[in-house]
Write a protein that holds these residues in place. Structure first.
Motif, short mmCIF file in Angstrom:
data_model
loop_
_atom_site.label_atom_id
_atom_site.label_comp_id
_atom_site.label_asym_id
_atom_site.label_seq_id
_atom_site.Cartn_x
_atom_site.Cartn_y
_atom_site.Cartn_z
N HIS A 1 107.33 118.28 67.16
CA HIS A 1 107.00 119.17 68.27
C HIS A 1 106.88 118.37 69.57
CE1 HIS A 1 106.48 121.94 65.07
NE2 HIS A 1 105.29 121.52 64.70
N ALA A 2 107.79 117.43 69.76
CA ALA A 2 107.87 116.63 70.98
C ALA A 2 106.69 115.67 71.16
CB ALA A 2 108.03 117.52 72.23
N LEU A 3 105.89 115.49 70.10
CA LEU A 3 104.78 114.55 70.17
C LEU A 3 105.01 113.42 69.16
CD1 LEU A 3 101.62 116.85 70.36
CD2 LEU A 3 102.57 115.40 72.17
N PRO A 4 104.49 112.22 69.47
CA PRO A 4 104.60 111.13 68.50
C PRO A 4 103.81 111.46 67.24
CG PRO A 4 103.18 110.51 70.34
CD PRO A 4 103.79 111.82 70.70
N ALA A 5 104.41 111.20 66.09
CA ALA A 5 103.77 111.54 64.82
C ALA A 5 103.90 110.35 63.87
CB ALA A 5 104.42 112.77 64.21
N VAL A 6 102.97 110.25 62.94
CA VAL A 6 102.96 109.11 62.02
C VAL A 6 102.35 109.56 60.70
CG1 VAL A 6 100.82 108.35 63.15
CG2 VAL A 6 102.03 106.77 61.67
N LEU A 7 102.95 109.14 59.61
CA LEU A 7 102.46 109.52 58.29
C LEU A 7 102.54 108.34 57.33
CD1 LEU A 7 101.65 112.21 56.65
CD2 LEU A 7 103.86 111.77 55.56
N PRO A 8 101.41 107.91 56.78
CA PRO A 8 101.46 106.86 55.77
C PRO A 8 101.97 107.41 54.44
CG PRO A 8 99.18 107.49 56.23
CD PRO A 8 100.03 108.32 57.13
N ILE A 9 102.77 106.61 53.78
CA ILE A 9 103.37 107.07 52.52
C ILE A 9 103.77 105.83 51.71
CG2 ILE A 9 105.69 107.26 53.56
CD1 ILE A 9 106.11 109.78 51.78
N ASN A 10 103.64 105.94 50.38
CA ASN A 10 104.11 104.81 49.56
C ASN A 10 105.64 104.82 49.50
OD1 ASN A 10 103.74 107.18 47.77
ND2 ASN A 10 104.55 105.81 46.21
N PHE A 11 106.21 103.68 49.22
CA PHE A 11 107.66 103.54 49.34
C PHE A 11 108.14 102.41 48.43
CE2 PHE A 11 108.29 99.50 51.65
CZ PHE A 11 106.96 99.20 51.91
N SER A 12 109.46 102.32 48.32
CA SER A 12 110.03 101.12 47.72
C SER A 12 111.27 100.74 48.52
CB SER A 12 110.36 101.33 46.24
OG SER A 12 111.41 102.25 46.10
N LEU A 13 111.76 99.55 48.28
CA LEU A 13 112.99 99.11 48.95
C LEU A 13 114.14 99.24 47.97
CD1 LEU A 13 111.98 95.90 50.93
CD2 LEU A 13 112.46 98.19 51.81
N ASP A 14 115.25 99.77 48.45
CA ASP A 14 116.44 99.86 47.60
C ASP A 14 117.19 98.52 47.64
OD1 ASP A 14 118.19 100.99 45.84
OD2 ASP A 14 118.94 102.54 47.19
N THR A 15 118.19 98.42 46.81
CA THR A 15 118.93 97.16 46.72
C THR A 15 119.65 96.81 48.03
OG1 THR A 15 120.70 98.44 45.71
CG2 THR A 15 119.28 97.22 44.23
N ASP A 16 119.94 97.83 48.85
CA ASP A 16 120.59 97.57 50.14
C ASP A 16 119.57 97.41 51.27
OD1 ASP A 16 119.59 100.10 50.48
OD2 ASP A 16 121.46 100.96 51.25
N ALA A 17 118.28 97.24 50.89
CA ALA A 17 117.19 97.02 51.84
C ALA A 17 116.82 98.28 52.63
CB ALA A 17 117.49 95.86 52.80
N SER A 18 117.31 99.42 52.22
CA SER A 18 116.81 100.63 52.88
C SER A 18 115.46 101.01 52.26
CB SER A 18 117.82 101.77 52.78
OG SER A 18 118.15 102.04 51.45
N VAL A 19 114.66 101.71 53.06
CA VAL A 19 113.34 102.17 52.62
C VAL A 19 113.50 103.51 51.92
CG1 VAL A 19 111.10 102.99 53.46
CG2 VAL A 19 112.15 100.96 54.48
#
Lengths: 142, 142
Positions: B32-50
């Motif tokens: 909605h045109a405002l800066p937003a941030v959300l913490p979330i768990n993740f992993s890295l793929d073999t091509d280094a993408s999140v």
């Protein structure tokens, strides 16, 4: 991680209490039309605004003075998959009033870096939202 | 916390190595045109993408599918005023290829929340930047 029973929404006062417990948060803003984020230590002022101390000629000051930013802090425990996060959204402004600057030199945050000159940036906590993720569904910490 | 000798810029490989050490990062985007941030768990793929795993009808998916986002992770120690932060910036896309989705069900991140349905979101690590803040000026950890 949204709209799920495992999350409990936090009220404004809980958000501000949790925010006061941690030394570092993250400024979220826009730089060159791209989303940008910078971790920085902070303190809360008596009016619940977030205070940063940085260099007057920093990229951060140029990017956020006078604009609405988000400021996020969180704590998570991977072992129990539990934790909380808080986001304050509001206008960021460099403190230009000399008396206010002087007050913050004594009561505001210190910088984790050596700074030649310091300015304070205030982020008003116009909106404060947060979530708590509990380790057992429906059970939150006391 | 910028342009200062106490900070050391990290190369891409160092950024990705540090990113792989932590379970939770923060998606930075615009809502909605405002800066937003959300913490979330993740992993890295073999091509280094999140890789993120979330609900297909989440606000997050609606907000970031197809757009450039930032993904941040950090670790700081308040006692020594040291730590690091890494930001990956790139396009986020929901994984729609069935074979790829199937692969990620086995090798991708799990969700810290119970999800009825899961989609994977990939954030390409087109740009990876980071900084290390050392506890003694000019001395970085081994």
């Amino acid at each position: 991680m949204f709209q799920n029973d495992a999350f409990r929404a936090l009220g404004r006062q809980e958000c501000l209490r949790l925010l006061a417990e941690v030394p570092v948060g993250r400024v979220v803003y826009t730089r060159h039309a791209l989303p940008a984020v910078l971790p920085i230590n902070f303190s809360l002022d008596t009016d619940a605004s977030v205070l940063l101390r940085t260099s007057p000629d920093s990229d951060l000051v140029r990017a956020i003075d006078g604009v609405v930013v988000a400021f996020e802090a969180d704590e998570f425990d991977a072992a129990t998959r539990s934790g909380w996060s808080v986001v304050v959204t509001g206008r960021a402004t460099v403190v230009t009033d000399p008396a206010e600057h002087e007050r913050l030199l004594h009561t505001g945050p210190t910088s984790w870096m050596p700074l030649r000159d310091a300015v304070f940036v205030r982020i008003e906590s116009e909106m404060a939202t947060g979530r708590e993720l509990s380790d057992r569904r429906g059970i939150t910490r006391p």
